[in-house]
Every structure is written in structure tokens, then in C-alpha cells.
Design an enzyme around this catalytic site. Sequence first.
Site, PDB file in Angstrom:
ATOM      1  N   SER A   1       0.836  -1.199   0.000  1.00  0.00           N
ATOM      2  CA  SER A   1       0.000   0.000   0.000  1.00  0.00           C
ATOM      3  C   SER A   1       0.873   1.252   0.000  1.00  0.00           C
ATOM      4  O   SER A   1       2.096   1.161  -0.049  1.00  0.00           O
ATOM      5  CB  SER A   1      -0.907   0.016   1.226  1.00  0.00           C
ATOM      6  OG  SER A   1      -0.129   0.224   2.386  1.00  0.00           O
ATOM      7  N   LYS A   2       0.226   2.381   0.078  1.00  0.00           N
ATOM      8  CA  LYS A   2       0.936   3.669  -0.026  1.00  0.00           C
ATOM      9  C   LYS A   2       2.083   3.785   0.966  1.00  0.00           C
ATOM     10  O   LYS A   2       3.113   4.370   0.669  1.00  0.00           O
ATOM     11  CB  LYS A   2      -0.022   4.837   0.215  1.00  0.00           C
ATOM     12  CG  LYS A   2      -0.995   5.042  -0.899  1.00  0.00           C
ATOM     13  CD  LYS A   2      -2.421   4.849  -0.448  1.00  0.00           C
ATOM     14  CE  LYS A   2      -3.145   3.855  -1.313  1.00  0.00           C
ATOM     15  NZ  LYS A   2      -3.834   2.779  -0.639  1.00  0.00           N
ATOM     16  N   ARG A   3       1.880   3.243   2.149  1.00  0.00           N
ATOM     17  CA  ARG A   3       2.924   3.469   3.146  1.00  0.00           C
ATOM     18  C   ARG A   3       4.213   2.702   2.855  1.00  0.00           C
ATOM     19  O   ARG A   3       5.197   2.852   3.542  1.00  0.00           O
ATOM     20  CB  ARG A   3       2.421   3.140   4.550  1.00  0.00           C
ATOM     21  CG  ARG A   3       1.742   1.835   4.657  1.00  0.00           C
ATOM     22  CD  ARG A   3       1.002   1.622   5.947  1.00  0.00           C
ATOM     23  NE  ARG A   3       0.594   0.232   5.978  1.00  0.00           N
ATOM     24  CZ  ARG A   3       1.411  -0.750   6.279  1.00  0.00           C
ATOM     25  NH1 ARG A   3       2.632  -0.481   6.668  1.00  0.00           N
ATOM     26  NH2 ARG A   3       0.993  -1.995   6.236  1.00  0.00           N
ATOM     27  N   HIS A   4       4.223   1.899   1.810  1.00  0.00           N
ATOM     28  CA  HIS A   4       5.451   1.194   1.461  1.00  0.00           C
ATOM     29  C   HIS A   4       6.343   1.983   0.505  1.00  0.00           C
ATOM     30  O   HIS A   4       7.175   1.420  -0.199  1.00  0.00           O
ATOM     31  CB  HIS A   4       5.133  -0.166   0.845  1.00  0.00           C
ATOM     32  CG  HIS A   4       4.509  -1.112   1.819  1.00  0.00           C
ATOM     33  ND1 HIS A   4       3.204  -1.530   1.720  1.00  0.00           N
ATOM     34  CD2 HIS A   4       4.996  -1.685   2.931  1.00  0.00           C
ATOM     35  CE1 HIS A   4       2.923  -2.341   2.723  1.00  0.00           C
ATOM     36  NE2 HIS A   4       3.992  -2.448   3.468  1.00  0.00           N
TER      37      HIS A   4
END
Length: 484
Positions: free
Chosen positions: A250-253
Site C-alpha cells: 500500500s501507499k505506506r510502502h
Amino acid sequence: MTNNTEAQIRVRFAPSPTGFPHVGNIRTALFNWLFARHHGGTFILRIEDTDTARRVEGAVESIMDGLRWLGLDWDEGPVFQSDRLHLYRAAAETLIHKGMAYHCFCTAERLEQVRAEQARQKLPPRYDGRCRTLDPAQAAQRVADGEPSVVRFKTPIEGETVVHDLIRGDVTFSNTILNDYVLLKSDGYPTYHLANVVDDHDMGITHIMRADEWISSTPLHVMLYDAFGWRPPAFAHLPMILGPDKAKLSKRHGATTVTEYREQGYLPEALFNFLALLGWALDDKTELFTRDELVAAFSLERVGKTAAVFNMPKLDWMNGVYIRGLTREAFAQRALPYLERDLPASVVRPLDLNYVVQVAALIQERTKVLSEVAGLSDFFFVDTLSYTSADLVAKGMDAGGTLAALQAVSQVIEIIEPWEAATLESTVRPMCDTLGLSAKQLFGVLRVALTARTAAPPLFDTMEVLGKARTLKRLADAASTVKL
RNA sequence: GCCCUCAUCGUCUAGAGGCCAAGGACGCCAGCCUUUCAAGCUGGAGAUCAGGGGUUCGAAUCCCCUUGGGGGCACCA
């Protein structure tokens, strides 16, 4: 490779425009595309824009942009579900008439309460079926009177549903744990489930290839095909792509959208190759594939079952391999936009392509991603370098010796003609002896003087590209920087 | 909590009963090359095939259990 049956193959990539496509989505698109191309089938792009609340401006463009960038061309579409609402409404009506779906008037608040109560009793959250037994005629009347409602599927309360999956095998679900899913929302839009099934049938999709996270809702889809009296397509649930923490990507990666990979300077052909290897392998050794080789080699049978962590360092390596495989002209061409973007504002644009080609040749094998080309070569473009006297003085040398070396070299190379790396080297290298310096020391001093850094492309090639005037100027600047 | 699912070096993977005292790649380490950095070449460390039971003459490969991971359980897709 293709026969009559295979030529009928139709697959689709069906993203929802609720954000920018990330590599997980794109990998799904890639597998569908590879499958279609391998079998001479049709690859369709369908936009599942049935969530009016989460729709994101520009998402459709960025999806298409990403697909084009990777060369995943589609044969039909984009088909927008929002253009086809009548189809889904008619389908829902059909099911209501068949007694296989019903109007539900429960409010969001009541549903909320039901779920809270179930959570407290540690029961699986699901619709309690209150409206399931309403009299259809009365329900129709309430709808006619304008009471808001959704349409729910009347899920069989017993028995089991088997999903035949090309990758997982048969997966059995007990109907008792299934919900009376919403088919049509109160705003008249279909849910994913309804729209998906109706469209896949209507568009003649033969194989549904989608991420593994969908397998839980597949029994509902199977039941829907059944309820409509349609033959379901083949299912193939692809292993998911995980972040380094092994959670769904997801985005936080970090950089996960295709756009970001492009901005960072990954080559589409490298990402294409890399993504194909996430969940698929041809054999025990082949890693590098051209697009055509991949099309020829791809098969669903060789898709694995285990989720894969997105392995950035390997992508970097592979990108480097592709970069090194480019001709220097092609590399310069590709690097140009990144240089224009990243070089300091003081550097005059547009850059001279011939000069960029010369520079590019020196940094090509040192480049992993295009976003680093400016950092690798800025000293070829800027007018003034920044370093200190201490930076200039090589290990084992003093300021006096450094100054002497700088002056001696300037004097000697001033008369060199033609200005070529080989000539420069054969002239300067012997000076180590005269000056009583090691090559490491002398070249080190010159390197800092010419590039302001300790790691740079080969010295004499650098001089050649810099040209005589600039080389001499930099040596003079360096000499005046040395503090005795 | 319930349902589904997966399980080979840190990571991507090969392996579909004997060819595996487990192969390749990335990364890591060392050496070579060398003016630095890369690239390249060579070598190395790294997986008791999650654990435990079976089945079998023989299991990483088949079965069962356990454990661990992941996914799902919305009027989101």
C-alpha cells in the site's frame, strides 16, 4: 500457439478509479495482458467506477497512462460501468422477479447496531436478514412510495459453493457463512459484485485473473452466475504482492504507483520484466526476458501460489542491467528529461544532445535509475565547483606538493593536441614518477579539481569530455584554492 | 471471532517421490581487474525445505495436526 478455442480468449483488467494504480494492480494487468497476447486473445480495459464517493479526479488518466507506459495496450475499452447502469438495474430486477433478490429497507444505523451486537457476541458480522422475508408486493409498494432501499441477494442458507480456481484448485465455501450481499446500492449504482458479474458475462470474458484478495467474494459471484443461469468464466486468483513488512502493498510502502517508478527513472521494460517474475517463473535460471519472450513463455500453469514481497534491490539491479544494455545514444535520450529536470537551475536549457551523449557514455554503467544521472554528472554541466583546499590534498601529500602537481599538469597538457583521453593519459601518467607521487595520489588530486568529488568516471575520459579550456580553467581554480 | 489460503536461503524463486547431503537470481562478504566509483570475472557465507506425526524401500515433494504469515468478513472495490 493459437488454435480456434484459444483465439476466443477474452480477459480484462478492471481497476476502480479510486486512486493511482500501484504495482500490485499493474502486475495483475500485466498477467492478463500476457495471457491474452500469448493466446492471441483480447485484452479489455474496464473502469469500475461505481463508487461515486471514492472516485478520484485524474485516476482514469493515470491508469491508462501507466498501462501505456508499460506497453500494455488494450484491444477494447475503456468501458465505463457508469455508462451501463441500466444493465445492472435490469439484472437486479430480473433477480427480484425470480425471487432471488429482495429490497432491503434497513437503515445504516440499524445495520451498524446489528454489527456491533454481533461483534459483542463474537459472531461474524453479517446481515441478519430482517427484510429477506418481506412480502415482495409490499416491498415494491414501499419502493414506489419513495422509501430508500438497496437490493440484496438472497443467498442460499445451506449447502456449499465450490469455486474452481485455475491456480488454487477447488475452494469450498459453506453457504451458511455467506452474507445477503448488497447488489444495488440506494443511489442506484451497483456494487462491485453485481457489476462485475453482469459485465464479465456481457463482455464475454473467458478468464478472470485478479488478485487473491478477491477469492472470498468469488462464491457470491459463482452463485450470481448461477442465479442468472449463466456459465461462469474460469477463475485464476493471482498471488498478492506484499511490502517488505509482508503486508499487502500500500501507499505506506513508499513508491508504489507506476507514476512514481517512472519519475524515479525505472525503465518500463525493466519494470515489466521484474513484475512478470513476481509470482511467475519460467524455470530455475532465466531472469531476463524481452517482452516477446515473455509473451511466448507465459502460462498460467507456472503462476505460483505464494504471495511475493516486492524486492526493491533486485528491481534496481535489473534496471541497471537494462540501462547498460542500451546504446549510449538511447541511454542519453532516456536520461535527457531527467537531466533537464534535476540539474541545478543555473544550467542552461535545453541541453545539447551531443554533449549529453558524451557525458552519458561515462555514467551509463554507473546508473541504476535515471533519477540519479544528474547527481552522477552535474560537474559536467555546472560552471563552478565547490570543494575545499583540504579536499584537494590527497592522502600522504601536503598543500605544497598538491599545488606543484596541479601546476605541472596544467603546463604539460596545455599543449596537447588532439585533446583525447589516450593522449592525455600517456602524457600525464608518466608525471607520477617526476612528481614522486603514486597514480592514486596524482589522479586523486586531479579528480577533485575537475569533478569536486572522489568517486567519478575515469579521469582522462572526463577531461576529454570537459574539453581543454574547461579542464585548464578548473585546474587553475584548484591551484588558487590550495591554501599553503 | 469466523471463513479462505499459503509455507524452500534475508528477498524473488527452481523443485510436481529417488537425478537434492536442495539449484539459480538479488543482496551480503572476499579476491581479481583498476587512478576513484561502478561494471566485469572468480570464490564464499547463507535453507536441519516452519515444527510434529504418518504413508512409502525412499518425501522438500503425498496425508493429518500444530504453528506462523497473508487475505476476506461494508450501500469499497
